[in-house]
Structure formats: C-alpha cells, structure tokens
Write an enzyme that holds these catalytic residues in place. Sequence first.
Site, PDB file in Angstrom:
ATOM      1  N   ASN A 104       0.804  -1.224   0.000  1.00 15.74           N
ATOM      2  CA  ASN A 104       0.000   0.000   0.000  1.00 15.74           C
ATOM      3  C   ASN A 104       0.834   1.270   0.000  1.00 15.74           C
ATOM      4  O   ASN A 104       0.447   2.281  -0.582  1.00 15.74           O
ATOM      5  CB  ASN A 104      -0.921  -0.006   1.229  1.00 15.74           C
ATOM      6  CG  ASN A 104      -2.001   1.045   1.149  1.00 15.74           C
ATOM      7  OD1 ASN A 104      -2.668   1.178   0.128  1.00 15.74           O
ATOM      8  ND2 ASN A 104      -2.171   1.810   2.219  1.00 15.74           N
TER       9      ASN A 104
ATOM     10  N   HIS B 176      16.202 -16.685 -13.796  1.00 13.71           N
ATOM     11  CA  HIS B 176      16.941 -15.783 -14.681  1.00 13.71           C
ATOM     12  C   HIS B 176      17.440 -14.579 -13.884  1.00 13.71           C
ATOM     13  O   HIS B 176      16.707 -14.011 -13.080  1.00 13.71           O
ATOM     14  CB  HIS B 176      16.052 -15.319 -15.825  1.00 13.71           C
ATOM     15  CG  HIS B 176      15.693 -16.414 -16.773  1.00 13.71           C
ATOM     16  ND1 HIS B 176      16.100 -16.431 -18.089  1.00 13.71           N
ATOM     17  CD2 HIS B 176      14.981 -17.550 -16.601  1.00 13.71           C
ATOM     18  CE1 HIS B 176      15.646 -17.527 -18.677  1.00 13.71           C
ATOM     19  NE2 HIS B 176      14.962 -18.219 -17.789  1.00 13.71           N
TER      20      HIS B 176
ATOM     21  N   LYS C   3      13.381 -20.818 -30.426  1.00 12.78           N
ATOM     22  CA  LYS C   3      12.875 -19.694 -31.208  1.00 12.78           C
ATOM     23  C   LYS C   3      12.396 -20.203 -32.574  1.00 12.78           C
ATOM     24  O   LYS C   3      12.922 -21.204 -33.052  1.00 12.78           O
ATOM     25  CB  LYS C   3      13.979 -18.642 -31.405  1.00 12.78           C
ATOM     26  CG  LYS C   3      14.668 -18.161 -30.137  1.00 12.78           C
ATOM     27  CD  LYS C   3      13.774 -17.281 -29.296  1.00 12.78           C
ATOM     28  CE  LYS C   3      14.548 -16.772 -28.064  1.00 12.78           C
ATOM     29  NZ  LYS C   3      13.727 -15.874 -27.244  1.00 12.78           N
TER      30      LYS C   3
ATOM     31  N   LYS D  85       9.739 -17.883 -30.621  1.00 10.31           N
ATOM     32  CA  LYS D  85       9.072 -18.217 -29.375  1.00 10.31           C
ATOM     33  C   LYS D  85       7.601 -18.564 -29.578  1.00 10.31           C
ATOM     34  O   LYS D  85       7.026 -19.314 -28.790  1.00 10.31           O
ATOM     35  CB  LYS D  85       9.209 -17.068 -28.376  1.00 10.31           C
ATOM     36  CG  LYS D  85       8.590 -15.752 -28.843  1.00 10.31           C
ATOM     37  CD  LYS D  85       8.606 -14.709 -27.729  1.00 10.31           C
ATOM     38  CE  LYS D  85       9.997 -14.222 -27.433  1.00 10.31           C
ATOM     39  NZ  LYS D  85       9.989 -13.159 -26.400  1.00 10.31           N
TER      40      LYS D  85
ATOM     41  N   THR E 288      16.795 -21.295 -25.335  1.00 13.30           N
ATOM     42  CA  THR E 288      15.372 -21.016 -25.499  1.00 13.30           C
ATOM     43  C   THR E 288      14.994 -21.237 -26.959  1.00 13.30           C
ATOM     44  O   THR E 288      15.632 -20.698 -27.861  1.00 13.30           O
ATOM     45  CB  THR E 288      15.057 -19.567 -25.097  1.00 13.30           C
ATOM     46  OG1 THR E 288      15.532 -19.342 -23.768  1.00 13.30           O
ATOM     47  CG2 THR E 288      13.563 -19.306 -25.151  1.00 13.30           C
TER      48      THR E 288
ATOM     49  N   ASP F 149       9.795 -20.512 -24.127  1.00 10.30           N
ATOM     50  CA  ASP F 149       9.826 -19.096 -23.798  1.00 10.30           C
ATOM     51  C   ASP F 149       8.707 -18.799 -22.810  1.00 10.30           C
ATOM     52  O   ASP F 149       7.744 -19.552 -22.688  1.00 10.30           O
ATOM     53  CB  ASP F 149       9.698 -18.231 -25.053  1.00 10.30           C
ATOM     54  CG  ASP F 149      10.599 -17.011 -24.984  1.00 10.30           C
ATOM     55  OD1 ASP F 149      10.502 -16.287 -23.978  1.00 10.30           O
ATOM     56  OD2 ASP F 149      11.402 -16.782 -25.900  1.00 10.30           O
ATOM     57  N   GLU F 150       8.846 -17.678 -22.107  1.00 13.11           N
ATOM     58  CA  GLU F 150       7.921 -17.403 -21.005  1.00 13.11           C
ATOM     59  C   GLU F 150       6.467 -17.266 -21.440  1.00 13.11           C
ATOM     60  O   GLU F 150       5.545 -17.529 -20.663  1.00 13.11           O
ATOM     61  CB  GLU F 150       8.355 -16.139 -20.248  1.00 13.11           C
ATOM     62  CG  GLU F 150       8.298 -14.851 -21.041  1.00 13.11           C
ATOM     63  CD  GLU F 150       9.544 -14.596 -21.873  1.00 13.11           C
ATOM     64  OE1 GLU F 150       9.672 -13.485 -22.407  1.00 13.11           O
ATOM     65  OE2 GLU F 150      10.395 -15.506 -21.989  1.00 13.11           O
TER      66      GLU F 150
ATOM     67  N   SER G 175      20.911 -15.300 -19.422  1.00 18.03           N
ATOM     68  CA  SER G 175      20.328 -15.417 -20.762  1.00 18.03           C
ATOM     69  C   SER G 175      20.000 -14.038 -21.290  1.00 18.03           C
ATOM     70  O   SER G 175      19.759 -13.108 -20.530  1.00 18.03           O
ATOM     71  CB  SER G 175      19.057 -16.278 -20.730  1.00 18.03           C
ATOM     72  OG  SER G 175      18.035 -15.636 -20.005  1.00 18.03           O
TER      73      SER G 175
ATOM     74  N   HIS H  67      11.034 -18.347 -14.530  1.00 20.78           N
ATOM     75  CA  HIS H  67      11.262 -17.177 -15.379  1.00 20.78           C
ATOM     76  C   HIS H  67      10.721 -15.938 -14.670  1.00 20.78           C
ATOM     77  O   HIS H  67       9.704 -16.004 -13.982  1.00 20.78           O
ATOM     78  CB  HIS H  67      10.588 -17.342 -16.739  1.00 20.78           C
ATOM     79  CG  HIS H  67      11.124 -16.391 -17.770  1.00 20.78           C
ATOM     80  ND1 HIS H  67      10.743 -15.063 -17.816  1.00 20.78           N
ATOM     81  CD2 HIS H  67      12.025 -16.561 -18.775  1.00 20.78           C
ATOM     82  CE1 HIS H  67      11.388 -14.471 -18.807  1.00 20.78           C
ATOM     83  NE2 HIS H  67      12.178 -15.353 -19.398  1.00 20.78           N
ATOM     84  N   ARG H  68      11.422 -14.811 -14.857  1.00 21.92           N
ATOM     85  CA  ARG H  68      11.043 -13.588 -14.142  1.00 21.92           C
ATOM     86  C   ARG H  68      10.287 -12.603 -15.027  1.00 21.92           C
ATOM     87  O   ARG H  68      10.414 -11.384 -14.860  1.00 21.92           O
ATOM     88  CB  ARG H  68      12.286 -12.929 -13.554  1.00 21.92           C
ATOM     89  CG  ARG H  68      13.350 -12.562 -14.589  1.00 21.92           C
ATOM     90  CD  ARG H  68      14.530 -11.849 -13.946  1.00 21.92           C
ATOM     91  NE  ARG H  68      15.531 -11.452 -14.938  1.00 21.92           N
ATOM     92  CZ  ARG H  68      16.510 -10.578 -14.707  1.00 21.92           C
ATOM     93  NH1 ARG H  68      16.644 -10.021 -13.520  1.00 21.92           N
ATOM     94  NH2 ARG H  68      17.372 -10.260 -15.655  1.00 21.92           N
TER      95      ARG H  68
END
Length: 475
Positions: free
Chosen positions: A123, A327, A175, A177, A173, A203-204, A379, A294-295
């Site tokens: 908050n 990551h 591709k 993706k 990763t 991929d994310e 990465s 994954h972030r």
Amino acid sequence: MSPQTETKAGAGFKAGVKDYRLTYYTPDYETKETDVLAAFRMTPQPGVPPEEAGAAVAAESSTGTWTTVWTDGLTSLDRYKGRCYDIEPVPGEENQYIAYVAYPLDLFEEGSVTNLFTSIVGNVFGFKALRALRLEDLRIPAAYAKTFQGPPHGIQVERDKLNKYGRPLLGCTIKPKLGLSAKNYGRAVYECLRGGLDFTKDDENVTSQPFMRWRDRFLFVAEATFKAQAETGEIKGHYLNATAGTCEEMMKRAAYARELGVPIIMHDYLTGGFTANTSLSNYCRDNGLLLHIHRAMHAVIDRQKNHGIHFRVLAKALRMSGGDHIHTGTVVGKLEGERQVTLGFVDLLRDDYIEKDRSRGIYFTQDWVALPGVLPVASGGIHVWHMPALTEIFGDDSVLQFGGGTLGHPWGNAPGAVANRVALEACVQARNEGRDLARQGNDIIREAAKWSPELAAACEVWKEIKFEFDTIDTL
C-alpha cells in the site's frame, strides 16, 4: 456522547491527523535478530522532512493509518509497529534518502511470501507524501527463513539428478518463441539437445495457444528429450512451462509432465503469483521435478532506479517461495545488469550466508540457515564470444542459456549447440589450468575453434555483435 466515548476521551484519546514522527521514527531503536529489516530509497515531496517520510513508510507498511483511532488502545503498538530507525542521504542524488525500517516478526504469516509483500509493499508505494519509493533490500531473519521450504531441490540435488559436475550447465530457449507447431517445436528441441546442450526451454509466453496446445507440446518435447538422451548418454531436460490461467490448470500440467517422466518444468513466477509458485514448488518437491523460474514482468517492477522493488528483493522472495533456477541477467548480453549488483544477488540466491556489502548493493547480512540454493540463469543476447566472461562471472553453479546464440548458427541448431558446448568445455579447461579468462578469453575461443568447425563458424557470425549501452540501475 456515549459512555464508551466519554471513558475513552477521559483516558487521553485525542482525535486528529497523526504526526508519524512522534510514534514511528525511533533513531535510538536497537534492531533485534528476529526483526525483518527493510531499506527503502525515498524521494519525499517538497517540504516533507525525511524523518516524517521515513516514519510514514514505517507506519503505513505496518500498524499505522492517517489518523488516530480509538482502537489503538486495544493493542500494544510498541510490540507490533514498524520503526524507522535510521535515515541516510543517497550520495550524488538530490532529495533522496535510504530509510531503514524494522518490522516485528509477528506481523507476518509463516511461510507466506504473499503476506510479506502485501504488508511491506502492498500500500505504501502510493503514499502522496512521497514522490517515489523503492525497496532496495530486505533482511529475512533466520527465525522467519526457517518457516519456508524454499527451492524444491537445490543446487546439489539437481547436480546429482543430472550427474553433471564441475561446469556450468548449458541451455537454449527455442525460437521463434511463438508460431511453431508442436511437432516442429519438438524437432528443434531434439537438435539442440543432441548437439550437446543440457537443457532447452519454453519461452515465457509459450503456454497453450491455438498453434500449439500444451499437451501436444509436452508429448513431442518428451519424445525429443528421451531420443537425445538415448543418443548422447547424458541426462537431458526441457523447461516445460506449466504456467496457466488458474492454479488448478497449472497443477494439471505439472502432473502430466510427471507422468511423462520429464525431469523439469517451468513457471512464470511474477505473472503467476507467489501463492501459485509456492504451491507448484511444493508439488515439484514431492514429485521429483526440478522447477525453472522465469522472471517475466520483473523490469516493470525493478528497472526504475528511484521507484519499485530491486531485483535482489525479488530474488530473495523467489528463494523463499521456491524455484531451482531463476533468470538473473548476464552482465554482458542485451538485458540490463551491472556487474557488481548482479553478482550481489547471485550470491543471495546461491550461498547460505552473505555478508553486508554496500559496494554490491547488499544492505544487510543475510543468513539463509541452509535453505537450498537457486541456480542463476544467464540469458539474453549472448553468444560464443561471451563464454569466457560468463564462465568467469557466474562460475560453475549456473545455467548459461543461449537462444539466438544457438539457433542462429548458420549450419542449424545442432551445430549451434556443438559450438556452445565446445566453447564452454574450452573455457572450463583453461580456467582449471590457471589461465585468466578475463584477459585471455578471446584467445581461448580462437584456439578451440581451430579444431571445431562448428565453433569457427559461430565465431565468424557473431564477431561484431555487441550490446554496449550504459546500465540504468547502478549503485
């Protein structure tokens, strides 16, 4: 006036707007080992003293509200309130201060990152008295850290599962993706794994779209993984993204991955949420699955220097919530990451005990009391010429993940994987022989390329590729 009101008024209750400094700014307070400590970077509004701003942060993130309420007398504020115990100006920045706040442990639910974040950052970041606010660091006391189970397995257990030691792990990763069919996706996975990579990755944003439903992808990827494993004699894995629109669907996908016998799954922990992540982590621990994190969305939260939450806090939260990989940026690639800052939170992910070190952005000594560690994943825009620097910066306990740096090889996926594996093995051998990777890295790669045509081709393709931009998040 009712009798109850008269009684309270007679006891000293006085309505009105609070001066936070009177209650929540306590410069003489000595912190306890059980306190949760926070370092906030504050930018107060013009005319607001830093002591009032720091006290307001402590109040609004703990027991306080904007006005005096009679129910304050029904509890012990001294026991439960947050305290701003120190304020220091930020060198080189106008009207910015680091406010240190201590929170009693009883304010937080055991084993709940969700509750911790709801309390401390839920908050106060919209408070009008502040132009900007950033949570730079948290000290998690040992008593609170012990209420979390942390990563499903940890670094040593993962190495034992994979039977791979003495070097960083290699990933890629897949591709593009988005847009591949499940069968073509599985083919790309197979080519990368048979070429020498340890892992490939969804991929994310690959979940279950019309062009490739999750169940089809899981099946074809499992087939590719086991085929590459049989051919190479090495244990292989692919991070199957179990992230879904509901926790129930996410757990169903995780259960299907377990039935297929794959070693690892994946979750987007910020978009999925801490509650979902902890639930998935517990499932992985109970069922022998590694969990890659994954972030996605992190830069929305952590990239601005004066507002948001620093990634070192998000990294600590992930270690408590649970994940075996996360990551972290690369220092040398296309994504944001200053070297000392990155190494600081890499240590916070891997090590048991981390000393306070302001030169690396670590505001508090952190004791994880043997909570399992998390492998950092480098990465984003990296290729074979980066291999010496990555090996030197991240060390053995890491995952080096090349997407375009594998799939962009002119001869295809498998030769791209071969090039990366040869480069990595050359760097590890050179390091073990005592050579300086920072100074001799390019020579080491050139020497290895003489007997690896795949590496030589990769070196030629990416010899001019650099991402030379100043980092935004500096100390």
